[in-house]
Design a protein around this motif. Structure first.
Motif, PDB file in Angstrom:
ATOM      1  N   PHE A  59      45.486 -15.148 143.718  1.00 34.95           N
ATOM      2  CA  PHE A  59      46.000 -14.068 142.873  1.00 34.95           C
ATOM      3  C   PHE A  59      46.214 -14.661 141.481  1.00 34.95           C
ATOM      4  CE2 PHE A  59      46.953 -12.753 147.124  1.00 34.95           C
ATOM      5  CZ  PHE A  59      46.889 -11.366 147.120  1.00 34.95           C
ATOM      6  N   ASP A  60      45.340 -14.336 140.556  1.00 32.92           N
ATOM      7  CA  ASP A  60      45.333 -14.932 139.221  1.00 32.92           C
ATOM      8  C   ASP A  60      45.941 -13.944 138.236  1.00 32.92           C
ATOM      9  OD1 ASP A  60      44.799 -16.084 136.785  1.00 32.92           O
ATOM     10  OD2 ASP A  60      42.757 -16.678 137.282  1.00 32.92           O
ATOM     11  N   LEU A  61      47.170 -14.223 137.805  1.00 36.25           N
ATOM     12  CA  LEU A  61      47.866 -13.356 136.860  1.00 36.25           C
ATOM     13  C   LEU A  61      47.902 -14.014 135.484  1.00 36.25           C
ATOM     14  CD1 LEU A  61      50.951 -12.035 138.881  1.00 36.25           C
ATOM     15  CD2 LEU A  61      48.716 -10.987 138.580  1.00 36.25           C
ATOM     16  N   ARG A  62      47.267 -13.406 134.488  1.00 36.28           N
ATOM     17  CA  ARG A  62      47.343 -13.900 133.117  1.00 36.28           C
ATOM     18  C   ARG A  62      48.556 -13.246 132.461  1.00 36.28           C
ATOM     19  NH1 ARG A  62      42.425 -16.755 132.320  1.00 36.28           N
ATOM     20  NH2 ARG A  62      41.757 -17.121 134.471  1.00 36.28           N
ATOM     21  N   LEU A  63      49.620 -13.999 132.304  1.00 36.80           N
ATOM     22  CA  LEU A  63      50.899 -13.428 131.911  1.00 36.80           C
ATOM     23  C   LEU A  63      50.910 -12.897 130.486  1.00 36.80           C
ATOM     24  CD1 LEU A  63      53.378 -15.912 133.618  1.00 36.80           C
ATOM     25  CD2 LEU A  63      52.455 -13.752 134.474  1.00 36.80           C
ATOM     26  N   THR A  64      49.919 -13.276 129.683  1.00 34.89           N
ATOM     27  CA  THR A  64      49.860 -12.747 128.324  1.00 34.89           C
ATOM     28  C   THR A  64      49.334 -11.325 128.281  1.00 34.89           C
ATOM     29  OG1 THR A  64      47.697 -13.807 128.098  1.00 34.89           O
ATOM     30  CG2 THR A  64      49.614 -14.981 127.200  1.00 34.89           C
ATOM     31  N   THR A  65      48.831 -10.830 129.396  1.00 31.27           N
ATOM     32  CA  THR A  65      48.221  -9.492 129.406  1.00 31.27           C
ATOM     33  C   THR A  65      49.042  -8.473 130.182  1.00 31.27           C
ATOM     34  OG1 THR A  65      46.898  -9.962 131.393  1.00 31.27           O
ATOM     35  CG2 THR A  65      45.936 -10.548 129.264  1.00 31.27           C
ATOM     36  N   ILE A  66      50.234  -8.852 130.645  1.00 39.20           N
ATOM     37  CA  ILE A  66      51.005  -7.916 131.452  1.00 39.20           C
ATOM     38  C   ILE A  66      52.404  -7.743 130.875  1.00 39.20           C
ATOM     39  CG2 ILE A  66      49.729  -8.488 133.553  1.00 39.20           C
ATOM     40  CD1 ILE A  66      52.041 -10.172 134.460  1.00 39.20           C
ATOM     41  N   GLU A  67      53.051  -6.665 131.286  1.00 39.49           N
ATOM     42  CA  GLU A  67      54.420  -6.343 130.902  1.00 39.49           C
ATOM     43  C   GLU A  67      55.342  -6.534 132.112  1.00 39.49           C
ATOM     44  OE1 GLU A  67      55.282  -5.613 127.875  1.00 39.49           O
ATOM     45  OE2 GLU A  67      53.244  -5.467 127.050  1.00 39.49           O
ATOM     46  N   PRO A  68      56.653  -6.613 131.904  1.00 41.14           N
ATOM     47  CA  PRO A  68      57.569  -6.795 133.038  1.00 41.14           C
ATOM     48  C   PRO A  68      57.377  -5.759 134.138  1.00 41.14           C
ATOM     49  CG  PRO A  68      58.741  -7.134 130.983  1.00 41.14           C
ATOM     50  CD  PRO A  68      57.364  -6.658 130.611  1.00 41.14           C
ATOM     51  N   GLN A  69      57.105  -4.507 133.747  1.00 44.01           N
ATOM     52  CA  GLN A  69      56.950  -3.461 134.765  1.00 44.01           C
ATOM     53  C   GLN A  69      55.685  -3.652 135.597  1.00 44.01           C
ATOM     54  OE1 GLN A  69      57.272  -2.993 131.528  1.00 44.01           O
ATOM     55  NE2 GLN A  69      55.817  -1.518 130.684  1.00 44.01           N
ATOM     56  N   ASP A  70      54.711  -4.413 135.058  1.00 44.32           N
ATOM     57  CA  ASP A  70      53.508  -4.670 135.840  1.00 44.32           C
ATOM     58  C   ASP A  70      53.815  -5.534 137.054  1.00 44.32           C
ATOM     59  OD1 ASP A  70      51.931  -3.246 134.022  1.00 44.32           O
ATOM     60  OD2 ASP A  70      51.622  -5.006 132.762  1.00 44.32           O
ATOM     61  N   LEU A  71      54.816  -6.391 136.960  1.00 42.60           N
ATOM     62  CA  LEU A  71      55.235  -7.192 138.101  1.00 42.60           C
ATOM     63  C   LEU A  71      56.251  -6.454 138.969  1.00 42.60           C
ATOM     64  CD1 LEU A  71      55.687 -10.787 136.593  1.00 42.60           C
ATOM     65  CD2 LEU A  71      53.908 -10.009 138.150  1.00 42.60           C
ATOM     66  N   ARG A  72      57.099  -5.676 138.329  1.00 41.56           N
ATOM     67  CA  ARG A  72      58.143  -4.950 139.063  1.00 41.56           C
ATOM     68  C   ARG A  72      57.559  -3.837 139.904  1.00 41.56           C
ATOM     69  NH1 ARG A  72      61.991  -3.384 141.649  1.00 41.56           N
ATOM     70  NH2 ARG A  72      64.074  -2.912 140.896  1.00 41.56           N
TER      71      ARG A  72
END
Length: 365
Positions: A59-72
């Protein structure tokens, strides 16, 4: 803040992650890991290789492309219960029967607003009510402010949740672990072996205010350019745009020499008595020949490849001249070790048992 832990090669970092993954699967250690390193050094490839070796879903998450709600996740109103529930995102592991690696890439470049959400993943291994399965291995990666990349200082609240690995580029490790197994162009491998200082020039480029630097990733790109672009003038321009003008000029000279003197296909097809005249006469050419033999060998051609590799050590006796000044024995030994390693990985070891050239090489040693 500096990364105050000793530097290690990418190969050693992979070994550390292998041990950490095995320990977590046994239930002995559950931790989150952080790979620090300059851009292009191979952090992503380390994690991808670990996933492949362990049979884990990545599971490759590029943290520069997501917002907090994308993880929540997304809120959903449960009318029956009269409360809001959260639907977790699909890009977080949730299968307890499938080994998974959660890769949080570009952690140090993530927006500060995202970091509190990441804290829960790294320490409590959960986001809201979504708990990661026990078989989820967490690795983060990022650059530092000093690397010239977009990055924020890592605060102590985040740093304390991680085991930190300070990854640096080492030429011998990169050649053995990445370049040879991936079959990079022999000219690239030969050049990096003779000029290990040019594997990663990021620090020097930053000091001189230059945009382009050599990195392990850029050398892999040069290998692809050499094979994809037949027009020499255009190819040299693309190489300069990948490495920078000065390293590219030095590399192009070597590549032209190798292209003119290293003819692996002709050597394999030639009569054994005629091969001695086809060996390149320079150290660069012989070094490239060694790596070309290793990367281009196939099961059907392995007997000829073994004979050509073994013949390097006798060139001073058979050709004389400048060969007497070259480290022929060392080149032969290095090439044989690489060839044996690749043959064992491919299941070709039987060719060595039946090779007279290899038997003579072993007897001489």
């Amino acid at each position: 803040m500096s990364v105050n832990t000793p530097p290690i090669s990418a190969g050693r970092a992979l070994e550390a992650l292998r041990l950490g993954h095995a320990a977590q699967m046994r239930g002995d250690l559950t931790a989150s890991w952080m790979l620090h390193g300059r851009p292009g050094i191979g952090k992503t490839e380390i994690v991808a290789q670990l996933a492949e070796e362990t049979g884990s879903r990545l599971f490759d998450l590029r943290l520069t492309t997501i917002e907090p709600q994308d993880l929540r996740g997304l809120p959903f109103y449960d009318h029956a219960a009269k409360r809001t529930v959260w639907y977790p995102p699909e890009d977080l592991p949730d299968d307890p029967d499938q080994s998974a690696i959660l890769f949080l890439d570009e952690l140090t470049a993530a927006a500060p607003a995202l970091q509190p959400t990441v804290y829960g993943l790294l320490q409590e291994r959960r986001v809201g009510l979504h708990v990661l399965p026990a078989n989820t291995f967490i690795v983060a990666a990022g650059n530092t402010v000093d690397d010239g990349a977009v990055a924020y200082e890592m605060g102590t609240a985040l740093s304390d949740r991680l085991i930190h690995l300070n990854v640096v580029a080492e030429a011998a490790d990169w050649i053995a672990r990445y370049a040879v197994p991936r079959g990079l162009h022999p000219a690239v491998i030969a050049f990096v072996r003779t000029r290990p200082d040019l594997l990663d020039t990021t620090a020097d480029a930053l000091l001189r205010g230059r945009m382009i630097a050599c990195t392990p990733r850029s050398w892999a790109r040069v290998s692809a350019i050499l094979r994809a672009v037949p027009d020499r003038v255009l190819r040299d321009t693309l190489i300069a745009g990948t490495l920078g003008e000065a390293p590219a000029a030095e590399f192009v000279l070597l590549e032209q020499e190798i292209a003119a003197t290293v003819q692996v296909a002709d050597m394999i097809a030639a009569d054994p008595r005629e091969r001695v005249a086809l060996y390149p006469e320079s150290l660069h050419g012989l070094t490239a020949l060694v790596y070309a033999l290793v990367t281009l060998a196939e099961r059907e051609t392995l007997p000829e490849v073994i004979a050509i590799m073994a013949g390097i050590r006798h060139l001073a006796d058979r050709r004389g001249g400048d060969f007497a000044r070259l480290p022929l024995a060392e080149l032969t030994t290095h090439g044989m070790e690489l060839l044996i390693e690749r043959s064992l990985a491919q299941g070709w070891q039987e060719a060595f048992r039946g090779s007279e050239a290899y038997a003579a090489y072993v007897a001489e040693r």
